[in-house]
Motif scaffolding. Sequence first.
Motif, PDB file in Angstrom:
ATOM      1  N   LEU A 186       0.814  -1.223   0.000  1.00 38.93           N
ATOM      2  CA  LEU A 186       0.000   0.000   0.000  1.00 38.93           C
ATOM      3  C   LEU A 186       0.851   1.279   0.000  1.00 38.93           C
ATOM      4  O   LEU A 186       0.558   2.238  -0.724  1.00 38.93           O
ATOM      5  CB  LEU A 186      -0.827  -0.033   1.283  1.00 38.93           C
ATOM      6  N   LYS A 187       1.920   1.278   0.783  1.00 44.63           N
ATOM      7  CA  LYS A 187       2.764   2.475   0.890  1.00 44.63           C
ATOM      8  C   LYS A 187       3.435   2.804  -0.435  1.00 44.63           C
ATOM      9  O   LYS A 187       3.782   3.947  -0.696  1.00 44.63           O
ATOM     10  CB  LYS A 187       3.808   2.288   2.009  1.00 44.63           C
ATOM     11  N   LYS A 188       3.614   1.790  -1.300  1.00 42.82           N
ATOM     12  CA  LYS A 188       4.254   2.036  -2.597  1.00 42.82           C
ATOM     13  C   LYS A 188       3.232   2.064  -3.732  1.00 42.82           C
ATOM     14  O   LYS A 188       3.581   1.862  -4.893  1.00 42.82           O
ATOM     15  CB  LYS A 188       5.317   0.963  -2.841  1.00 42.82           C
ATOM     16  N   ASN A 235       4.574  -9.783  11.037  1.00 45.21           N
ATOM     17  CA  ASN A 235       4.356  -8.444  11.595  1.00 45.21           C
ATOM     18  C   ASN A 235       4.905  -8.262  13.011  1.00 45.21           C
ATOM     19  O   ASN A 235       4.380  -7.475  13.799  1.00 45.21           O
ATOM     20  CB  ASN A 235       2.869  -8.086  11.530  1.00 45.21           C
ATOM     21  N   LYS A 236       6.001  -8.918  13.280  1.00 47.89           N
ATOM     22  CA  LYS A 236       6.614  -8.856  14.616  1.00 47.89           C
ATOM     23  C   LYS A 236       7.010  -7.429  15.024  1.00 47.89           C
ATOM     24  O   LYS A 236       6.960  -7.068  16.197  1.00 47.89           O
ATOM     25  CB  LYS A 236       7.865  -9.739  14.594  1.00 47.89           C
ATOM     26  N   TYR A 237       7.439  -6.618  14.038  1.00 45.79           N
ATOM     27  CA  TYR A 237       7.969  -5.290  14.367  1.00 45.79           C
ATOM     28  C   TYR A 237       6.967  -4.166  14.082  1.00 45.79           C
ATOM     29  O   TYR A 237       7.343  -3.001  14.074  1.00 45.79           O
ATOM     30  CB  TYR A 237       9.255  -5.034  13.563  1.00 45.79           C
ATOM     31  N   HIS A 238       5.739  -4.491  13.828  1.00 46.02           N
ATOM     32  CA  HIS A 238       4.785  -3.485  13.348  1.00 46.02           C
ATOM     33  C   HIS A 238       3.997  -2.828  14.489  1.00 46.02           C
ATOM     34  O   HIS A 238       4.234  -3.103  15.667  1.00 46.02           O
ATOM     35  CB  HIS A 238       3.894  -4.117  12.283  1.00 46.02           C
ATOM     36  N   ALA A 239       3.048  -1.970  14.070  1.00 45.89           N
ATOM     37  CA  ALA A 239       2.341  -1.112  15.036  1.00 45.89           C
ATOM     38  C   ALA A 239       1.291  -1.879  15.836  1.00 45.89           C
ATOM     39  O   ALA A 239       0.599  -2.749  15.303  1.00 45.89           O
ATOM     40  CB  ALA A 239       1.681   0.048  14.289  1.00 45.89           C
ATOM     41  N   ILE A 240       1.161  -1.488  17.102  1.00 45.03           N
ATOM     42  CA  ILE A 240       0.071  -2.010  17.932  1.00 45.03           C
ATOM     43  C   ILE A 240      -0.919  -0.893  18.287  1.00 45.03           C
ATOM     44  O   ILE A 240      -1.969  -1.146  18.838  1.00 45.03           O
ATOM     45  CB  ILE A 240       0.593  -2.683  19.229  1.00 45.03           C
ATOM     46  N   LEU A 241      -0.540   0.342  17.992  1.00 47.95           N
ATOM     47  CA  LEU A 241      -1.416   1.485  18.285  1.00 47.95           C
ATOM     48  C   LEU A 241      -1.531   2.343  17.019  1.00 47.95           C
ATOM     49  O   LEU A 241      -0.518   2.577  16.342  1.00 47.95           O
ATOM     50  CB  LEU A 241      -0.824   2.341  19.408  1.00 47.95           C
ATOM     51  N   GLY A 242      -2.706   2.822  16.719  1.00 48.31           N
ATOM     52  CA  GLY A 242      -2.881   3.784  15.622  1.00 48.31           C
ATOM     53  C   GLY A 242      -2.593   3.227  14.238  1.00 48.31           C
ATOM     54  O   GLY A 242      -2.399   3.999  13.303  1.00 48.31           O
ATOM     55  N   GLY A 243      -2.546   1.928  14.089  1.00 46.76           N
ATOM     56  CA  GLY A 243      -2.238   1.351  12.777  1.00 46.76           C
ATOM     57  C   GLY A 243      -3.444   1.337  11.847  1.00 46.76           C
ATOM     58  O   GLY A 243      -4.583   1.529  12.264  1.00 46.76           O
ATOM     59  N   GLY A 244      -3.180   1.133  10.569  1.00 43.86           N
ATOM     60  CA  GLY A 244      -4.207   1.003   9.550  1.00 43.86           C
ATOM     61  C   GLY A 244      -4.388   2.277   8.767  1.00 43.86           C
ATOM     62  O   GLY A 244      -4.408   3.332   9.352  1.00 43.86           O
ATOM     63  N   PRO A 245      -4.425   2.202   7.432  1.00 42.70           N
ATOM     64  CA  PRO A 245      -4.297   0.973   6.652  1.00 42.70           C
ATOM     65  C   PRO A 245      -2.861   0.463   6.559  1.00 42.70           C
ATOM     66  O   PRO A 245      -2.655  -0.693   6.198  1.00 42.70           O
ATOM     67  CB  PRO A 245      -4.831   1.377   5.263  1.00 42.70           C
ATOM     68  N   SER A 246      -1.833   1.286   6.852  1.00 47.25           N
ATOM     69  CA  SER A 246      -0.454   0.791   6.932  1.00 47.25           C
ATOM     70  C   SER A 246      -0.117   0.626   8.414  1.00 47.25           C
ATOM     71  O   SER A 246      -0.632   1.375   9.252  1.00 47.25           O
ATOM     72  CB  SER A 246       0.502   1.804   6.281  1.00 47.25           C
ATOM     73  N   PHE A 247       0.720  -0.352   8.733  1.00 42.30           N
ATOM     74  CA  PHE A 247       1.044  -0.643  10.130  1.00 42.30           C
ATOM     75  C   PHE A 247       2.523  -0.419  10.433  1.00 42.30           C
ATOM     76  O   PHE A 247       3.099  -1.085  11.279  1.00 42.30           O
ATOM     77  CB  PHE A 247       0.623  -2.079  10.478  1.00 42.30           C
ATOM     78  N   ILE A 248       3.148   0.537   9.726  1.00 42.26           N
ATOM     79  CA  ILE A 248       4.549   0.838  10.034  1.00 42.26           C
ATOM     80  C   ILE A 248       4.667   1.345  11.472  1.00 42.26           C
ATOM     81  O   ILE A 248       3.691   1.827  12.054  1.00 42.26           O
ATOM     82  CB  ILE A 248       5.124   1.954   9.117  1.00 42.26           C
ATOM     83  N   VAL A 249       5.886   1.253  12.014  1.00 42.83           N
ATOM     84  CA  VAL A 249       6.202   2.043  13.205  1.00 42.83           C
ATOM     85  C   VAL A 249       7.121   3.164  12.750  1.00 42.83           C
ATOM     86  O   VAL A 249       7.945   2.971  11.856  1.00 42.83           O
ATOM     87  CB  VAL A 249       6.870   1.214  14.320  1.00 42.83           C
ATOM     88  N   HIS A 250       6.970   4.334  13.366  1.00 41.55           N
ATOM     89  CA  HIS A 250       7.840   5.444  12.968  1.00 41.55           C
ATOM     90  C   HIS A 250       9.270   5.112  13.379  1.00 41.55           C
ATOM     91  O   HIS A 250       9.518   4.745  14.524  1.00 41.55           O
ATOM     92  CB  HIS A 250       7.386   6.773  13.600  1.00 41.55           C
TER      93      HIS A 250
END
Length: 333
Positions: free
Chosen positions: A135-137, A149-164
């Motif tokens: 989606l990001k690309k 998704n071990k390193y991804h977001a648990i708060l505020g995610g969707g539609p992308s679940f990156i962490v800053h």
Amino acid sequence: MQPFVLSRPKTLAEAGDLARAQPQDSALRAGGIDLIDRMKEGLEAPARLIELRWLGESEAVMRALGPDGEGLQIGALVTLAQLAGHEGLGEAYAALRQAAGSAATPTIRNAATLGGNLLQRPRCWYFRHADLVCLKKGGSACLAVSGENKYHAILGGGPSFIVHPSTLACALTALDAQVVIRGTEARTLPIAELFVTPKQDAKREHALQPGEVLVRAILPKPGAEQRSGYAAVKEKQSHDWPLAEAAVKMSLQSGVMTDVRVVLGHVAPIPWRSREAEAALEGKPASEALFAEAAKAALAEARPLRDNAYKIPLAQGLLREVLHRVAGVPLPE
Ligand SMILES: Cc1cc2nc3c(=O)[nH]c(=O)nc-3n(C[C@H](O)[C@H](O)[C@H](O)COP(=O)(O)OP(=O)(O)OC[C@H]3O[C@@H](n4cnc5c(N)ncnc54)[C@H](O)[C@@H]3O)c2cc1C
Ligand code: SF4
């Protein structure tokens, strides 16, 4: 890597003109750690790199580090190593010194800059794979949702679940920093407004337009009783991005906490300010029981994916530890 032209403008106006002339095909280079990685990984192939490190004396603001009338100025070209070793950050801004000193490795900290650190792109392994179009690309789905998704977001995610990815972002948000941006006009934003959530726009992480340069951050003058702190947990303490991080700022008078800021990093697509934790602490005497309550409140809305529920107790424990340290309450045995 594709060939590119290297430009070395002497002024910000020149740098901006060059960037605006080729908005889709040029890139600003500061320390180059993230940008050159992206080019080597085949994610980007800009035809022109615009070096910010060759800016002349007229742009000394980009390298400034120290107090002035508004507060503490930090130029965008100040390196993480300079921040980590800057005594002027004292107890009030300790969170920034500790964050800068914990990011990456000593070699990287010597080259990496404040501006580049805040504006580096996410580490999501699907995003970083040249052959995958998530989606990001511009693709149709977030590959992390049904993938690893071990390193991804648990708060505020969707539609992308990156962490800053930026460690400085977490500390600077806790310290109520502002950022100054210069394009055809100059503008100043609270740092929270620099970051773009995936719900606002899944393809970008910050609010800069092509040709705009981040010039400096400003930390407001601290009150006499201000103190702050930061901590991170990593898989390899020596050189990884964090699994979770916490930054806290408060004023402490006779044991009572006021003006509290609580920010978690690497748990959300933006530095995650927890107003719930702040409300639990504000105006109250510091205590272990209260810190446990605040940590619980900070993660109450967490929605883990398949592989990252471990981040909930991790972030809670980290936040409690930082609160203990900043408020001077001994950790329980
Ligand atoms: C092994 C390893 C571990 C790492 N661990 C961490 C970590 O724990 N925490 C962490 O935060 N980072 C970590 N990093 C990332 C590293 O800190 C960043 O890549 C670095 O800080 C980027 O800064 P830079 O100056 O090199 O940016 P650059 O690569 O030069 O630029 C990054 C992006 O910002 C843009 N840019 C740069 N400056 C400006 C400006 N002034 N105005 C407008 N746009 C600008 C560039 O165009 C580019 O898109 C790690 C990296 C490695 C390799
Ligand atoms: S988390 Fe974001 S970057 Fe990663 S796969 Fe999903 S959309 Fe792409």
